[in-house]
Each structure stands twice: as structure tokens, then as C-alpha cells.
Scaffold this motif. Structure first.
Motif, PDB file in Angstrom:
ATOM      1  N   HIS A  39     -41.737-138.738 -26.329  1.00  0.00           N
ATOM      2  CA  HIS A  39     -40.897-139.728 -25.614  1.00  0.00           C
ATOM      3  C   HIS A  39     -39.439-139.814 -26.068  1.00  0.00           C
ATOM      4  O   HIS A  39     -38.536-140.600 -25.425  1.00  0.00           O
ATOM      5  CB  HIS A  39     -41.475-140.797 -25.349  1.00  0.00           C
ATOM      6  CG  HIS A  39     -42.889-140.571 -24.447  1.00  0.00           C
ATOM      7  ND1 HIS A  39     -42.913-140.315 -23.059  1.00  0.00           N
ATOM      8  CD2 HIS A  39     -44.270-140.810 -25.046  1.00  0.00           C
ATOM      9  CE1 HIS A  39     -44.288-140.095 -22.959  1.00  0.00           C
ATOM     10  NE2 HIS A  39     -45.063-140.411 -24.082  1.00  0.00           N
ATOM     11  N   SER A  42     -37.065-143.479 -26.133  1.00  0.00           N
ATOM     12  CA  SER A  42     -37.510-144.331 -25.286  1.00  0.00           C
ATOM     13  C   SER A  42     -39.041-144.929 -25.388  1.00  0.00           C
ATOM     14  O   SER A  42     -39.506-145.881 -24.708  1.00  0.00           O
ATOM     15  CB  SER A  42     -37.536-143.675 -23.752  1.00  0.00           C
ATOM     16  OG  SER A  42     -38.434-142.520 -23.814  1.00  0.00           O
ATOM     17  N   TRP A  45     -38.887-148.550 -25.979  1.00  0.00           N
ATOM     18  CA  TRP A  45     -38.545-149.209 -24.889  1.00  0.00           C
ATOM     19  C   TRP A  45     -39.673-149.658 -23.951  1.00  0.00           C
ATOM     20  O   TRP A  45     -40.193-148.748 -23.383  1.00  0.00           O
ATOM     21  CB  TRP A  45     -37.266-148.770 -24.223  1.00  0.00           C
ATOM     22  CG  TRP A  45     -36.247-148.945 -24.754  1.00  0.00           C
ATOM     23  CD1 TRP A  45     -35.694-148.574 -26.040  1.00  0.00           C
ATOM     24  CD2 TRP A  45     -34.966-149.582 -24.253  1.00  0.00           C
ATOM     25  NE1 TRP A  45     -34.507-148.852 -26.187  1.00  0.00           N
ATOM     26  CE2 TRP A  45     -33.860-149.458 -25.257  1.00  0.00           C
ATOM     27  CE3 TRP A  45     -34.306-150.231 -23.188  1.00  0.00           C
ATOM     28  CZ2 TRP A  45     -32.675-150.113 -25.076  1.00  0.00           C
ATOM     29  CZ3 TRP A  45     -33.435-150.986 -22.764  1.00  0.00           C
ATOM     30  CH2 TRP A  45     -32.433-150.810 -23.872  1.00  0.00           C
ATOM     31  N   TYR A  50     -36.269-152.831 -20.832  1.00  0.00           N
ATOM     32  CA  TYR A  50     -35.218-152.451 -19.733  1.00  0.00           C
ATOM     33  C   TYR A  50     -34.849-153.494 -18.671  1.00  0.00           C
ATOM     34  O   TYR A  50     -33.795-153.635 -18.247  1.00  0.00           O
ATOM     35  CB  TYR A  50     -36.074-151.263 -18.702  1.00  0.00           C
ATOM     36  CG  TYR A  50     -36.255-150.184 -19.430  1.00  0.00           C
ATOM     37  CD1 TYR A  50     -35.068-149.098 -19.221  1.00  0.00           C
ATOM     38  CD2 TYR A  50     -37.298-149.497 -19.967  1.00  0.00           C
ATOM     39  CE1 TYR A  50     -35.152-147.838 -20.059  1.00  0.00           C
ATOM     40  CE2 TYR A  50     -37.381-148.281 -20.406  1.00  0.00           C
ATOM     41  CZ  TYR A  50     -36.212-147.491 -20.603  1.00  0.00           C
ATOM     42  OH  TYR A  50     -36.194-146.215 -20.979  1.00  0.00           O
ATOM     43  N   ARG A  86     -29.102-147.283 -22.491  1.00  0.00           N
ATOM     44  CA  ARG A  86     -30.585-147.097 -22.511  1.00  0.00           C
ATOM     45  C   ARG A  86     -30.920-145.852 -23.269  1.00  0.00           C
ATOM     46  O   ARG A  86     -29.998-144.999 -23.561  1.00  0.00           O
ATOM     47  CB  ARG A  86     -30.748-146.727 -20.976  1.00  0.00           C
ATOM     48  CG  ARG A  86     -31.119-147.832 -20.195  1.00  0.00           C
ATOM     49  CD  ARG A  86     -30.455-148.992 -20.365  1.00  0.00           C
ATOM     50  NE  ARG A  86     -30.693-150.086 -18.956  1.00  0.00           N
ATOM     51  CZ  ARG A  86     -29.606-150.738 -18.529  1.00  0.00           C
ATOM     52  NH1 ARG A  86     -28.511-150.516 -19.203  1.00  0.00           N
ATOM     53  NH2 ARG A  86     -29.763-151.273 -17.586  1.00  0.00           N
ATOM     54  N   PRO A  87     -32.135-145.736 -23.678  1.00  0.00           N
ATOM     55  CA  PRO A  87     -32.602-144.512 -24.390  1.00  0.00           C
ATOM     56  C   PRO A  87     -32.477-143.212 -23.734  1.00  0.00           C
ATOM     57  O   PRO A  87     -32.334-143.303 -22.540  1.00  0.00           O
ATOM     58  CB  PRO A  87     -34.098-144.712 -24.472  1.00  0.00           C
ATOM     59  CG  PRO A  87     -34.453-146.175 -24.535  1.00  0.00           C
ATOM     60  CD  PRO A  87     -33.431-146.712 -23.402  1.00  0.00           C
TER      61      PRO A  87
END
Length: 114
Positions: A39, A42, A45, A50, A86-87
Motif C-alpha cells: 500500500h 497510504s 493513513w 483522511y 495525501r499519500p
């Protein structure tokens, strides 16, 4: 071995079944090397991160709108806020959120207050 204390060679030795190995791998924690490989960043996270990034984006947008509406007519409009990254290199706008609106012009502001 780090999480379960089980040697993977036990699978080759016949002491660990394929089903048990699959269950152990499937339930590895988010910070495991397998989760990071599958992944990427992410894996760090969760839904909470998020949601916090979304809240930070919304707060920055609200502050930007407040500053835009309450600025001096002759002053330059403030720059629109950048979303929290974000990732995977995606920002909030790239992840499907609404992009930050363009600053209102003088005619739009006059129409709003009339």
C-alpha cells in the motif's frame, strides 16, 4: 517473526500450514513491511488521518473565504489555500474533492451585498 515470533521457514518444514501463514500475513499490522510494500505510504493513513486532512482543508478554505470577503477593495485577493497532501501524491482536489473556488470579483461581491 517481528510480530508473531514465527519463523517463515516453518512453512517449508511443514510446521506451519499454508492457511495459517495466509491468515498471519493477512492480519499483519499497518506498520509491517508487507503492508508498506502493498500500500505504500497510504498504509500509515487510517480513516482518521483522511478525515483530519479533510477538516484542515475545509478550515483553510473557510478562512480564505472570510479573508477574501473582508479584504479592502483595493487590496490583492489572498491566495487560495493548498490542500493537505495525501499519500500517493494526491491532494484533496485530485482525490475527488471540490477544488478551491476562484476568488470573487468586485461585481460578484457587490451583487452579494445588494
Amino acid at each position: 517473526m517481528r510480530y508473531y515470533g514465527t519463523d517463515l521457514l516453518d512453512w517449508h518444514r511443514g510446521r506451519l500450514t499454508s492457511r495459517r501463514l495466509a491468515v498471519l500475513i493477512r492480519h499483519l499490522p499497518r506498520d509491517s513491511a508487507v503492508a508498506r510494500e502493498l500500500h505504500g505510504e497510504s498504509a500509515d493513513w487510517t480513516v482518521t488521518e483522511y478525515l483530519l486532512a479533510h477538516v484542515a482543508d475545509q478550515l483553510a478554505e473557510a478562512n480564505w473565504m472570510f479573508a477574501t470577503v473582508n479584504r479592502d477593495e483595493d487590496a490583492d485577493p489572498p491566495e487560495a489555500p493548498e490542500p493537505v497532501p495525501r499519500p500517493g501524491g494526491t491532494s484533496g482536489a485530485e482525490a475527488g474533492e471540490r477544488p478551491a473556488p476562484a476568488p470573487p470579483g468586485p461585481a460578484e461581491i457587490a451583487h452579494f451585498f445588494s
